[in-house]
Each structure stands twice: as structure tokens, then as C-alpha cells.
Design a protein around this motif. Structure first.
Motif, short mmCIF file in Angstrom:
data_model
loop_
_atom_site.label_atom_id
_atom_site.label_comp_id
_atom_site.label_asym_id
_atom_site.label_seq_id
_atom_site.Cartn_x
_atom_site.Cartn_y
_atom_site.Cartn_z
N LYS A 24 -6.37 -11.73 -2.57
CA LYS A 24 -5.92 -11.98 -1.38
C LYS A 24 -4.27 -11.30 -1.34
CE LYS A 24 -8.02 -16.06 0.52
NZ LYS A 24 -7.81 -17.52 0.98
N GLY A 25 -3.64 -11.64 -2.70
CA GLY A 25 -2.28 -11.12 -2.80
C GLY A 25 -2.15 -9.54 -2.47
N THR A 26 -3.27 -8.82 -3.07
CA THR A 26 -3.19 -7.37 -2.84
C THR A 26 -3.17 -7.01 -1.37
OG1 THR A 26 -4.16 -7.01 -5.22
CG2 THR A 26 -4.68 -5.20 -3.53
N VAL A 27 -4.28 -7.82 -0.66
CA VAL A 27 -4.24 -7.74 0.77
C VAL A 27 -3.06 -8.15 1.56
CG1 VAL A 27 -5.33 -8.27 3.02
CG2 VAL A 27 -6.79 -8.03 0.75
N TRP A 28 -2.29 -8.97 1.02
CA TRP A 28 -1.16 -9.44 1.61
C TRP A 28 -0.09 -8.41 1.53
CZ3 TRP A 28 -3.64 -12.25 4.11
CH2 TRP A 28 -4.36 -13.51 3.91
N PHE A 29 0.05 -7.88 0.32
CA PHE A 29 1.08 -6.72 0.07
C PHE A 29 0.66 -5.45 0.79
CE2 PHE A 29 2.52 -3.43 -2.92
CZ PHE A 29 4.10 -4.07 -3.40
N PHE A 30 -0.75 -5.13 0.66
CA PHE A 30 -0.84 -3.93 1.51
C PHE A 30 -0.85 -3.85 2.92
CE2 PHE A 30 -4.54 -2.06 -1.37
CZ PHE A 30 -3.56 -1.72 -2.23
N GLN A 31 -0.78 -5.15 3.51
CA GLN A 31 -0.55 -5.43 4.95
C GLN A 31 0.87 -5.40 5.12
OE1 GLN A 31 -2.17 -9.36 5.93
NE2 GLN A 31 -4.20 -8.37 6.86
N ALA A 32 1.78 -6.03 4.41
CA ALA A 32 3.19 -6.20 4.53
C ALA A 32 4.10 -4.78 4.34
CB ALA A 32 3.69 -7.11 3.65
N PHE A 33 3.50 -4.03 3.28
CA PHE A 33 4.25 -2.91 3.21
C PHE A 33 3.51 -1.57 3.96
CE2 PHE A 33 5.78 -5.33 0.11
CZ PHE A 33 7.55 -5.06 -0.04
N GLY A 34 2.03 -2.04 4.03
CA GLY A 34 1.34 -0.77 4.71
C GLY A 34 1.95 -0.46 6.22
N ARG A 35 2.32 -1.75 7.05
CA ARG A 35 2.86 -1.81 8.32
C ARG A 35 4.44 -0.99 8.33
NH1 ARG A 35 1.08 -7.62 8.51
NH2 ARG A 35 -0.76 -7.49 9.86
N ILE A 36 5.01 -1.17 7.24
CA ILE A 36 6.27 -0.39 7.30
C ILE A 36 5.89 1.17 7.06
CG2 ILE A 36 8.43 0.06 5.89
CD1 ILE A 36 8.58 -2.84 5.16
N MET A 37 5.25 1.34 6.04
CA MET A 37 4.76 2.81 5.78
C MET A 37 4.13 3.66 7.04
SD MET A 37 3.97 2.58 1.84
CE MET A 37 5.39 2.02 0.61
N THR A 38 3.12 3.03 7.51
CA THR A 38 2.54 3.62 8.76
C THR A 38 3.56 4.03 9.82
OG1 THR A 38 1.76 1.43 9.58
CG2 THR A 38 0.30 2.68 8.23
N SER A 39 4.51 3.06 10.10
CA SER A 39 5.49 3.08 11.09
C SER A 39 6.56 4.11 10.61
CB SER A 39 6.26 1.86 11.29
OG SER A 39 7.32 2.07 12.21
N GLN A 40 6.82 4.39 9.51
CA GLN A 40 7.83 5.63 9.22
C GLN A 40 7.14 6.77 8.79
OE1 GLN A 40 9.75 3.09 5.70
NE2 GLN A 40 8.29 4.38 4.20
N LYS A 41 5.73 6.71 8.68
CA LYS A 41 4.81 7.78 8.64
C LYS A 41 4.76 8.63 7.09
CE LYS A 41 3.43 8.32 12.77
NZ LYS A 41 3.99 7.23 13.34
N GLY A 42 4.92 7.56 6.30
CA GLY A 42 4.97 8.14 4.83
C GLY A 42 5.13 6.78 3.94
#
Length: 268
Positions: free
Chosen positions: A122-140
Motif C-alpha cells: 500500500k505504501g508503494t501505491v500511495w507513493f506512486f499516486q501522490a508523486f505520479g500525479r505531480i509528474m504526469t501533470s508536469q510531463k516528466g
């Protein structure tokens, strides 16, 4: 001609390392900072995270510290928000915390199972979600999780832990397939045995320490720094075409079928 040295340069990049108070997380934060990144060091152990950040600053790097419980979704979300507020963008995000409760499956309690799954999966999923949202928004960006050789090779008492580490490898593949179109890379490292504060007690048992060393083709444990170099590679532009992969940093542990014992001399 490509400037290969520059590919490893992280100058101007921003990074978050969760688990930065000790071990592989600490060395990863130091490695990223040494290559030029500004690092936010996060850990449940506030003093340890600050000590890591202070050490980086004392060596001319840029680092700050904050607290975060890697198993708490709200905490991880708050960490991402704090990083974005501080940096305006997050280029690199690394999570290293993991928990092993060494028991046979017959001995596992529901509380044991929840603790291991909550942090490791779960911790890995939470991390991917939180920082994945930032990175997809900034395109990298580059996301890096921590698996283990126990994802593919096991011993009694490690089945639950190993299954969570195998799950991390599949989470990496799956998330990489989902965010690649946004220019986001997702990978994992898989160490075998590294000398850290947590594994220090093994040195008090030379029989166990040497047994694990003998599982590697190099017949020794890794330093945390040797594992951190793999993190630095995956974070850098040198790994610009690497995504959905688990990089084994295991001294050859998974390359052989058991300890390489019984050899008296190399074949001539």
C-alpha cells in the motif's frame, strides 16, 4: 557526440527521498545531492532525516528534511504537496522503506500481515499516486521503488515479505505502462544484502553473516552506497529509455543456484 558524463549530472533537478534517515534511503539522498539535485529528505525518524540533510548541506549540497510515515496515505500525500510547494516541480521521487516480519505462513497473524502489506504494498501505491500525479501533470519525472532479491528467491520465513517485494515489481511495470505517455519513468531497485544500521546485528553472528555473503558471487555484502548508485542511475537521463524495470543490485545472488561453494580453483 553525446556528452555521456552530462547524462548523469542532476544539477538543477529536484528529488524527494522517503526513508532518508538511514540505510539505502540515506545513501540515495546523498548520491542524488552529490550529483547536483536538491533533495527533500523524508522519514518517520525526524532526527535521522535532519541528520542526513545536514550532512548533505555540510558537503555543499542542497537538502531539507521533513517527517513522513510511508504507510500512511495522508502523510504521503502531504509529503508530495510539501515537495511541490518547495520545488514547484519534482523530477525524482524515491521510496525505500520496507518491513519484514520473519515468520512462517502458519505463524503469521492478521496484524503481522496488515503491517507488512500496509507498508510494502500500500505504501508503494500511495507513493506512486501522490508523486505520479505531480509528474504526469508536469510531463516528466523518475519514480523509483525498492524491491528485493526476495521477489524471486526465497527461504523459510520470508514468503509474505517476498510476495510483497514481487508485487512491487509488478506495480512498477503496471504504473510504467500507465504513465509512460506523460514522459514519466517508473523503476525499482532490488538489493540483496547491504550493510546498514538495520543489518548491523548480523555482524555479531559471523556464521550467518558469512553464509549470506557466500550467496553472492563476490562473497561479500554490499555497502548502502553501492545500492544508491543504482538509484542515481535510474534517476538520471542516462536511464532515459529505462522504464518498467527492476534493477538487481545483488552481487550475483540471483545469477547462481545457491552459494558458489566447493570450488577449489578456477578452471584453466
Amino acid at each position: 557526440m553525446t556528452d555521456y558524463r552530462k547524462l548523469f549530472d542532476l544539477t538543477g533537478k529536484t528529488a524527494v527521498v522517503l526513508g532518508a534517515a538511514s540505510g539505502i534511503g540515506k545513501s540515495s539522498a546523498e548520491a542524488l545531492a552529490s550529483l547536483g539535485a536538491s533533495v527533500l529528505c523524508a522519514d518517520m525518524a525526524a532526527e535521522g532525516a535532519e541528520a542526513t540533510a545536514a550532512g548533505i548541506r555540510n558537503n555543499g549540497g542542497a537538502a531539507e528534511a521533513t517527517t513522513c510515515d510511508a504507510a500512511d496515505a495522508a502523510d504521503v500525500t502531504a509529503l508530495a504537496a510539501k515537495a511541490l510547494q518547495k520545488f514547484s516541480r519534482v523530477d525524482i521521487a524515491v521510496t525505500t522503506p520496507g518491513l519484514n516480519i520473519r515468520k512462517t505462513i502458519l505463524d503469521y497473524t492478521e496484524e503481522d500481515l496488515d503491517r507488512v502489506i500496509n507498508l510494502n504494498i500500500k505504501g508503494t501505491v500511495w507513493f506512486f499516486q501522490a508523486f505520479g500525479r505531480i509528474m504526469t501533470s508536469q510531463k516528466g519525472g523518475s519514480l523509483i521503488a525498492c524491491s528485493s532479491v526476495r521477489a524471486v528467491t526465497i527461504e523459510p520465513g520470508l514468503a509474505v515479505y517476498g510476495s510483497t517485494k514481487a508485487a512491487i515489481g509488478l506495480l512498477v511495470k503496471g504504473f510504467a505502462s500507465e504513465v509512460g505517455r506523460f514522459g514519466v519513468r517508473v523503476n525499482a531497485i532490488a538489493p540483496s544484502i547491504a550493510e546498514t544500521a538495520l543489518t548491523g546485528p548480523f555482524k555479531q553472528r559471523p556464521d550467518i553473516y558469512n553464509l549470506y555473503a557466500a550467496h553472492t558471487v563476490l562473497n561479500r555484502w554490499a555497502s548502502a552506497d553501492e545500492v544508491a548508485t543504482a538509484v542515481a542511475y535510474l534517476a538520471s537521463d542516462a536511464a532515459s529509455y529505462v522504464s518498467g524495470s527492476t534493477l538487481f543490485v545483488d552481487g550475483g545472488w540471483t545469477g547462481i543456484d545457491g552459494p558458489p561453494t566447493g570450488l577449489t580453483q578456477l578452471a584453466k
